[in-house]
Design an enzyme around this catalytic site. Sequence first.
Site, short mmCIF file in Angstrom:
data_model
loop_
_atom_site.label_atom_id
_atom_site.label_comp_id
_atom_site.label_asym_id
_atom_site.label_seq_id
_atom_site.Cartn_x
_atom_site.Cartn_y
_atom_site.Cartn_z
CG ASP A 134 -2.12 0.82 1.16
OD1 ASP A 134 -1.99 2.02 0.85
OD2 ASP A 134 -3.22 0.29 1.40
CG ASN A 135 0.13 4.69 -2.64
OD1 ASN A 135 -0.88 4.69 -1.95
ND2 ASN A 135 0.15 5.17 -3.88
CG PHE B 243 -8.64 -4.25 -2.19
CD1 PHE B 243 -10.01 -4.31 -2.31
CD2 PHE B 243 -7.98 -5.26 -1.52
CE1 PHE B 243 -10.72 -5.37 -1.76
CE2 PHE B 243 -8.68 -6.33 -0.97
CZ PHE B 243 -10.05 -6.38 -1.09
CB SER C 230 -16.95 -0.18 -9.59
OG SER C 230 -18.06 0.67 -9.40
CB ALA C 231 -22.22 -1.60 -9.82
CE1 TYR D 53 -13.18 4.08 -9.26
CE2 TYR D 53 -15.50 4.40 -9.78
CZ TYR D 53 -14.51 3.69 -9.13
OH TYR D 53 -14.84 2.60 -8.37
CE LYS E 58 -11.93 0.57 -9.71
NZ LYS E 58 -10.95 -0.22 -8.95
CG LEU F 263 -26.30 8.57 1.34
CD1 LEU F 263 -26.73 10.03 1.37
CD2 LEU F 263 -27.46 7.70 0.85
N PRO G 38 -24.62 15.99 -11.18
CG PRO G 38 -23.44 17.77 -12.12
CD PRO G 38 -23.88 17.21 -10.81
N GLY G 39 -24.32 13.43 -13.62
CA GLY G 39 -23.80 12.07 -13.83
C GLY G 39 -24.49 11.02 -12.99
C1 UD1 Z 1 -20.58 6.63 -6.50
C2 UD1 Z 1 -19.91 6.84 -7.81
C3 UD1 Z 1 -19.61 5.50 -8.42
C4 UD1 Z 1 -18.73 4.70 -7.50
C5 UD1 Z 1 -19.39 4.58 -6.13
C6 UD1 Z 1 -18.42 3.95 -5.16
C7 UD1 Z 1 -20.74 9.01 -8.58
C8 UD1 Z 1 -21.56 9.72 -9.60
N1 UD1 Z 1 -20.75 7.67 -8.66
O1 UD1 Z 1 -21.76 5.91 -6.72
O2 UD1 Z 1 -18.96 5.64 -9.66
O3 UD1 Z 1 -18.48 3.42 -8.02
O4 UD1 Z 1 -19.74 5.87 -5.64
O5 UD1 Z 1 -19.04 3.69 -3.95
O6 UD1 Z 1 -20.09 9.63 -7.75
N2 UD1 Z 1 -26.25 11.31 -2.33
C9 UD1 Z 1 -26.86 12.43 -1.77
N3 UD1 Z 1 -26.10 13.29 -1.04
C10 UD1 Z 1 -24.76 13.11 -0.82
C11 UD1 Z 1 -24.14 11.96 -1.39
C12 UD1 Z 1 -24.92 11.08 -2.14
O7 UD1 Z 1 -28.06 12.64 -1.94
O8 UD1 Z 1 -24.13 13.94 -0.16
C13 UD1 Z 1 -27.08 10.35 -3.10
C14 UD1 Z 1 -26.66 10.20 -4.55
O9 UD1 Z 1 -27.28 11.15 -5.37
C15 UD1 Z 1 -27.10 8.76 -4.83
C16 UD1 Z 1 -26.93 8.06 -3.49
O10 UD1 Z 1 -26.91 9.09 -2.51
O11 UD1 Z 1 -28.46 8.72 -5.19
C17 UD1 Z 1 -25.64 7.27 -3.40
O12 UD1 Z 1 -24.55 8.10 -3.73
P1 UD1 Z 1 -23.03 7.64 -3.56
O13 UD1 Z 1 -22.82 7.11 -2.20
O14 UD1 Z 1 -22.16 8.78 -3.99
O15 UD1 Z 1 -22.87 6.40 -4.55
P2 UD1 Z 1 -23.15 6.27 -6.13
O16 UD1 Z 1 -23.64 7.53 -6.71
O17 UD1 Z 1 -23.99 5.08 -6.32
#
Ligand code: UD1
Length: 344
Positions: free
Chosen positions: A30-31, A79, A123-124, A147, A151, A198, A299-300
Amino acid sequence: MILVTGGAGYIGSHTCVELLNAGWEVVVFDNFSNSNPEALARVERITGRKVNWIAGDCRDRAALVAALQQSKAEAVIHFAGLKAVGESVEKPLSYYDNNVIGTIRLLEAMQACGVKKLVFSSSATVYGDPVKLPLTEDHPLSATNPYGRSKLMIEEILRDLQRSDSSFGVSILRYFNPVGAHTSGLIGEDPQGMPNNLMPFVSQVAVGRREFLNVWGNDYPTIDGTGVRDYIHVMDLALGHLKALETLEAIYNQQDRRFFQCLTVNLGTGQGYSVLEVVRAYEQASGKSIPYRIAARRPGDIAACFADPTRAIELLGWRAKLGLPEMCASSWHWQSANPKGYQN
Ligand code: UD1
């Protein structure tokens, strides 16, 4: 002996616990660019076993060769990599360098040392915007940011390598949304700066480090308008790696490996939860209120994403056992015992 690149990170450290508990020896490479050696000291506390580690970077082939030779590792779980979507848009070269070049150097080192078993963290995100749910492994692949593209590129490289050398055993694990922490509360997710994801954000609101959560959009075609994801307990995910490794060992030890292909498997629960469902579950687990505000869509982002976990059940004999209450409770246990992560 298993070489675990990125073994001090969030998913890596939990997987080291399960490997050690199952009787494997591990050496972590690990770095520490986004992790802390303290996590490994805690893995030792949890398991009562020694964790050997080497501070090294995956782009350094000579260091990888030395690590493989010295440890006499028979397999690698890979990882190590960068994982922040937003940062990858700003610094694409850094993502291709660390993730893609780092994996190529690792594969070269493995070839040089005759190590031919690899479990890879995918990753999904490689499914892009889902055209059909639940997501099966044969869903079309695409990527919407550097990113995700890194993958996807690594997956393609692994498939090409495996086609060129059928004695190379590769398992590609496509994670859904890993959350939660070890039940001991000793190891967990320790994001640097503002969390992108989240659950770590929610946990920092619960512990009082942040004032409120921004909910990115409530006008998606989902149960309550907020994004739906397949959250998976990191301890279940760690066990998925152990199963993938054992399955690879079993296949590898068979006489005839001509028809072997990459073992590509979703690791998810199959169950989706909305942002507001996660918030409510976290409030219940922590006894804290989680203030939130509805904000514009990120976005995205996609509306919904959840796995079809059938292949993992059939091929690995693995299924996720822990539910959202356990994910939130363990996250809260870790967060409240370590409000500043490993810095304490
Ligand atoms: C994100 C990445 C995805 C990555 C994964 C790793 C993006 C667009 N996608 O996925 O490529 O593989 O993490 O775990 O970043 N949310 C909020 N408020 C927040 C944070 C998140 O409402 O402060 C919502 C998001 O809009 C989403 C859900 O929570 O609907 C999950 O978000 P997150 O935990 O960032 O995961 P992914 O978007 O699924």
